[in-house]
Every structure is written in C-alpha cells, then in structure tokens.
Design an enzyme around this catalytic site. Structure first.
Site, PDB file in Angstrom:
ATOM      1  N   ALA A 115      38.094  32.294  45.262  1.00 58.27           N
ATOM      2  CA  ALA A 115      37.326  31.048  45.242  1.00 58.27           C
ATOM      3  C   ALA A 115      37.151  30.471  43.843  1.00 58.27           C
ATOM      4  CB  ALA A 115      35.949  31.267  45.878  1.00 58.27           C
ATOM      5  N   ASP A 167      28.132  30.735  39.484  1.00 58.70           N
ATOM      6  CA  ASP A 167      28.846  31.975  39.800  1.00 58.70           C
ATOM      7  C   ASP A 167      27.886  33.159  39.836  1.00 58.70           C
ATOM      8  OD1 ASP A 167      30.995  33.616  40.471  1.00 58.70           O
ATOM      9  OD2 ASP A 167      31.523  34.025  38.393  1.00 58.70           O
ATOM     10  N   TRP A 194      30.627  44.417  38.786  1.00 61.22           N
ATOM     11  CA  TRP A 194      31.045  45.175  39.968  1.00 61.22           C
ATOM     12  C   TRP A 194      30.935  46.679  39.781  1.00 61.22           C
ATOM     13  CZ3 TRP A 194      34.931  48.822  40.312  1.00 61.22           C
ATOM     14  CH2 TRP A 194      35.805  48.909  39.229  1.00 61.22           C
TER      15      TRP A 194
END
Length: 698
Positions: free
Chosen positions: A200, A323, A411
């Site tokens: 995206a 984001d 992450w």
C-alpha cells in the site's frame, strides 16, 4: 464423569503424537498434537510459530537457563549463511530448526549440531518481477502437523514436508499483475494458515487476508480490510459499514489497510486478530477528501476463525495520515486490572501508545505513551480516540512531532512475560516532519512500477539535543508505565524473547547478543556475535537440553539507517550472516570480524551537475533508498552504491538497473527507466561517492 473420561482418552493421543521426528501424526492425532504445542499453555520444548504460540507472547516457560547460570551460556555451534536477508524469526520442532532467510529460502537444521538436513529455494526473485522492488525477503515461517509453510515475495504460499523439504502444496494468494508482495510470516491455527500482504506504500492496493487449509492449500475464506467500489456491491455487512466512514472515490486509490505482519489467534474465543496497515496513500486528504475514519485502517480487527466474518474492531488511528499502522505484534494475556481479571490483547504500535484492549469485545481498557509522544495529548478513554495536537494533519503547513512513520516500535517483536508481568519493547525515539505543500488530490500520482508514493513529503531525524534514540523498554501494562529502560547506540535494536528463567534475550546493532534480568534490566550475559543481531531469538529443547538460537546479520528496515549505523562498519558484502546456537557449558568461538570502512569507487571523469543530480535524487528516494539507504549510505540490507565499481561504468550500470542482470541476487529490474532517468540516477550516486571521497560522506 464424562469430562474425566474425555481427558483420559485425549492423553494417549498426545503421547502417541510425540514420537514423529517431523512432528507429524496420522490423521487427527497429528492435529491434536499440533494444536497442543501451539497452545499458550504448552510446555516449551518446541518453538513452532513466530511468537512460539497462538498468543504471540514470544515467551518460553523453559527454566534450564536462568538468572543463576546464564553466565555459563556458550556457543554450541554456528552456521554461515549466504548473502540475503538474515532478519527473520526461526522456529524449532522436535529438535529441528526451520528458517526462511533471503527470499524465502527454507532450511532445516539439526539443533544439536548445526547439520543442515535439507533446503528449499522457491526462486522468488526470478518470479517476482516488479514485486521485487519492495520488501526485503521473508521475516519468518510457520509449522503445522509435519509441514513447514513459507510465503514468497511473489505471492505464493508453499507447504513443505518437514522431514524432506518436498513441496506438499503451493497456492497463489494474489495476482502477479498488481503491486502486492509478501514479507511477513504466515500464521497457522487449528488446521488453517492465514496470510496477508504489503504494497500500500507503492500502489492502489485494497488490503485483505486469506485463510487456507493447512493440509491441502485450499482457500477457506477471505476478509477485506477496506471497502471497494460501492457500485460493485459489498462482500459483507462489515464492508457496507466501513464504506460509510470513507469519502470521495477512495476505491480508485485502493485504500490500503494491508495486513503485512501482525496476526494473532485467540483460541479461547476462536477469533483471529488482524493488525491492519496504513492508508493508500498516507495522505487522508487525497484518498478520502480528508473526511471519515476510514475503517478498517490502522485497526485491530477480530474475525471468526472458521468463517472470516467480522466480530469487532478497535481503530488505533482514525483517518490515518502518517503511516501509523497497527501492524506491530499483538500479544494475548490475562491481566488483573482494578481487581478484575481481564482477557486482553496488548500492542505497542508505531504511534507510541501502549494499548491494552479487551479481546472479547474490542473495548479499550487503557492506553499510555511508552516513548516520547507529541503528535497527540493522549487517548480519550470514553471514545478510544486520540486527542490530536494542533496541525498534526499538516493542514496548516509543515509539522514536526514524535514518533515517526518508522515507528516508536517497528516489526521486530516485543515479548511479554507472565512471570514478571512486563512487556519488553524494542523502542525507537525519533522525530518526523511532514509537509504536503504542492501535493494535491488533483496532481497526486502513484510512481510507476511500485515506487514509493505517500502523498506527503516527510523527513525522519534525530530530535535536537537527543543523546539516545532507541531503548529496550520494560513496560508494565497494568500500571501503564515503564519499569526500566536500556539505552541503545542507534534507534533500532533486535526482537525480544522472555523466559521463565527470569531472562530477556535481545540482540543489538553493535554485535552484542545480551541476556538481561527480566525484573531489573541488569545485564547478566553478553556474547560478541561479530555481526549485528536484530532477528528475534527462540529457545527450545533437544534431547532434554535447552538451547537458544538467533540469526546474526542485518537486513530489512534497520538497513535504511546507514547514516546512523555507519560507525559500526556494517557492509552488505562483508558482514557475517550466521545461525548462532547456545547451551549451558558450551565454549565455541567465532572467526574475527572483518573490519570495514566505506571507500568510494574511482571515478576520475566525474563532473558535478546540480540539476541532473537533483533529478537523480528523486528517482533514488522513490526506488532505491528502501534497500540502499538514505543519502546512498547503506546500512547492510543492500550494497553501498558509493563503493560499487559497477556505477563507474555506464554500460554495467545500465545492464544491472534496466537489464536485470542481478535479479537472481534480489536486485530488481527497472526496465521502464529512460536513458535520461538512468543518467540522472547514476549521476546522483556518483555525486554521493564524490562526497565520500571528499569528506567521508557526511
């Protein structure tokens, strides 16, 4: 009496399933055993999933290695790996380690001695085409009932026989023609495997997740995370509800909401929790006329595990514009809060708040900052919405705040210890400036060929006067405050693992692999890995002995921070990439680290051309920086182009960039670049090499 009889019947199934070297059983026996070792209350002999169990705590109940003897931990064996992404989470079942490094190259390794048993290469770079231009390779794999399951950059989900590495089945999860790609680990639960995708940031993508039968690869259900064109009808009532929170012709921009990393299974509720991504593009004014919450962007969404039907959601960032996705790991726990036991899901997403949410219904219990936060004054407990600071949506010009789109937590997973009651978060403390001056809905365009296009300009930097930009933060989710912090040399540090031995293990960019006292943060043991360690570690037993395994080497997003990590001499070509495995009493050693200093390639014909270099900088930032680093200062994820002799020769440069000569190594092909664009790109890289020759590349 009936319940007692049932458990007596179940026990022999569990015992009989434990004998298979590949963790497989026959029929229902294998499935019973698979569910048992993936359950949150399993014994810890195996580490069969990215977060060990369904609840993703990155916690082990093993106690052989503890605060009293961890100083005796030593290297049992190491195994060198070839170039390619080493920042990935391994798994271990029945004394065999499985990992997917590079572009989903899977290896099975005997945990006792480091002997490779088999390997499988899906040839993902060659199959990826333009999809190779985003992502860095696999971050992890999954296991179910004698199968190891990997996902590839080009969108395949592949199940391998855990004993032989032979392909059991392969399923395509999205079309070759769009800009989706996979970098996150698949998750397995109760005979199903679920996977999402990225994309995206670089194209008009509508996010979804898909569940497949883990034994056959047959598609079972799909859940879209944002609504499509209303004229085409809605797939579900959830999508019809979500569409009311969007404005304009959002579907033409895709919408985003990709589930590229965070997936957690709540076995007790039989719910799959999805952590959804950012909007496409980031700029709310472009994709949705600046109106609406845009469900289910940046949300935790609970769906029925059997059907994929919507159950509840909590949106972390309504009307997402930065984001600030919700794609960081989500960990399940039972906490006593205000005298009442609550079944919760916890997450520390990019936006800097630590969320404790009732996992039965999505109700917000608490949310407080775990790092410096200036974009919002807090989270309104009554509405669950952020109390945003002025101009945070850059509606009145540029705005600077903390944290950043890189995230207060990225992450690399946190860990939660039910023993200490603390979560351990790899924390980043940076600031960002956003500015969409001159960018409008009318002139916004996606960059052809999966170039980065956010719809807003942004620059990440170190806050003025800051001496520390990263921490390992031990956080109390009940009291909602830090218990202790360990400062880091750079913003990024490795994924965390906690154990019932009272320990927290984590790697650092400075080559240290460290064991901390989980309660106090005291350093109890340090190992010089001779390479950065950012991958999440695991622990398990083989022949009754507890081992700890981690993969050394840098890759994925930390490699973007070359300007901040240059002092550590990290080089894509020369850095060590190794599997490191430890046990009490071992005394193995590693070869000396090869020193590295960036030296620019010879370029006697270089002449400055400011206009051409400016054009080349734009191309580089949109297409190259994601791997080769900001300002062409690489951090180890890809080669430092300032030192590459290939840039000095225009024919070689063209052959690599436009001709695709190094696709097999993971270097994408950019066949659409014109001669002038190639000349501008090469000129900019040559200019940065000239800076390196002149003043060290600052």
């Amino acid at each position: 009496m009936k319940a007692r009889a049932y458990w007596l019947w179940l026990a022999p199934l569990l015992l009989s399933a434990c004998g298979g070297g590949d963790g497989a059983g026959t029929g229902g026996d294998g499935e019973v055993r698979a569910n048992a070792i993936l359950a949150d209350d399993s014994g810890g002999d195996d580490w069969p999933a990215f977060g060990r169990t369904y609840g993703e705590q990155h916690y082990s109940p093993l106690t052989q290695i503890d605060t009293g003897n961890v100083a005796q931990l030593g290297l049992a064996w190491s195994m060198d790996l070839p170039p390619g992404n080493p920042a990935t989470g391994p798994i271990a079942v029945d004394g065999v380690i499985y990992m997917a490094t590079g572009y989903s190259i899977v290896r099975a390794i005997d945990a006792r001695n480091g002997k490779q048993l088999w390997s499988f290469d899906p040839k993902a770079p060659q199959a990826s085409g333009k999809k190779l231009r985003q992502g860095w390779g696999s971050r992890g794999i999954a296991w179910w009932n004698g199968k190891v399951i990997t996902a590839t950059q080009d969108g395949r989900l592949v199940a391998l026989d855990a004993k032989t590495g032979a392909v059991s089945w392969s399923s395509r999860t999205f079309p070759q023609s769009d800009s989706r790609f996979i970098s996150g680990p698949p998750r397995v639960f109760d005979g199903k495997v679920v996977i999402g995708h990225g994309g995206a940031d670089s194209g008009p993508i509508r996010g979804y997740v898909t569940a497949y039968d883990a034994d056959t690869g047959e598609q079972l259900w799909r859940f879209y995370t944002v609504p499509g064109n209303p004229a085409d009808g809605f797939e579900s009532e959830a999508m019809e509800m979500a569409a009311r929170t969007w404005s304009g012709e959002w579907w033409k921009y895709g919408g985003g909401g990709n589930v590229w990393n965070a997936i957690t299974y709540d076995a007790e509720q039989d719910l799959v929790l999805l952590g959804t991504g950012n909007g496409a593009p980031w700029n709310h004014k472009i994709r949705s006329d600046g109106e609406g919450d845009n469900l289910f962007l940046c949300s935790i969404v609970a769906v029925d595990a059997k059907t994929g039907e919507y159950r509840w959601h909590y949106q972390i960032n309504p009307g997402e514009s930065w984001d600030f996705n919700a794609s960081m790991d989500m960990e399940l726990a039972d906490l006593t809060i205000d005298g009442r036991q609550r079944k919760v899901v916890m997450t520390a997403p990019k936006n800097g708040f630590f969320y404790v949410i009732d996992r039965t219904n999505g109700e917000l219990i608490s949310a407080e900052p775990f790092v410096t936060v200036t974009w919002a004054k807090g989270i309104d407990k009554a509405t669950g919405r952020p109390i945003e600071a002025e101009n945070v949506r850059y509606e009145d010009g540029p705005v600077t705040f903390q944290p950043t789109p890189v995230g207060a937590h990225s992450w690399l997973p946190m860990a939660y210890s039910p023993q200490s009651g603390l979560a351990y978060i790899p924390t980043l403390d940076l600031e960002v400036t956003y500015d969409d001056t001159g960018i409008t809905k009318e002139n916004f365009e996606w960059v052809e060929g999966m170039g980065l296009a956010s719809g807003v300009g942004y620059a990440v930097s170190i806050p003025e006067g800051a001496e520390t930009t990263g921490y390992l933060t031990a956080y109390d989710p009940v009291a909602q405050k830090p218990a202790w912090r360990i400062p880091m040399d750079v913003p990024f540090s490795g994924g965390a693992m906690a154990t019932a031995g009272g320990l927290v293990f984590q790697g650092r960019v400075n080559d240290d692999f460290v064991a901390y006292d989980a309660k106090s943060g005291k350093v109890l043991w340090t190992f010089d890995a001779k390479a950065p360690v950012i991958a999440p570690p695991i622990t398990y037993t083989a022949d009754g002995v507890q081992y700890v395994t981690v993969i050394a080497g840098i890759g994925t997003s930390p490699g973007l921070f070359g300007p901040m990590t240059a002092k550590f001499g990290i080089d894509y070509r020369t850095q060590a990439r190794r599997v490191l495995t430890f046990r009490i009493g071992a005394a193995g050693t590693l070869p000396a680290k090869q020193p590295y200093t960036a030296v620019a390639f010879a370029d006697p014909d270089y002449r400055a051309d400011a206009r051409l270099e400016t054009a080349g900088e734009g191309i580089f930032n949109a297409r190259c920086a994601v791997c080769h680093g900001g300002a062409v200062i690489a951090g180890g994820t890809a080669p430092d182009l300032r030192t590459s002799a290939a840039v000095a020769d225009p024919a070689t440069f063209h052959q690599i960039v436009r001709g695709g000569a190094l696709v097999h190594n993971g270097m994408p092909q950019f066949q659409e670049l014109s001669d002038r664009e190639l000349r501008a790109l090469r000129q900019y890289i040559r200019a940065r090499a000239a800076d390196l020759r002149k003043d060290g590349g600052a």
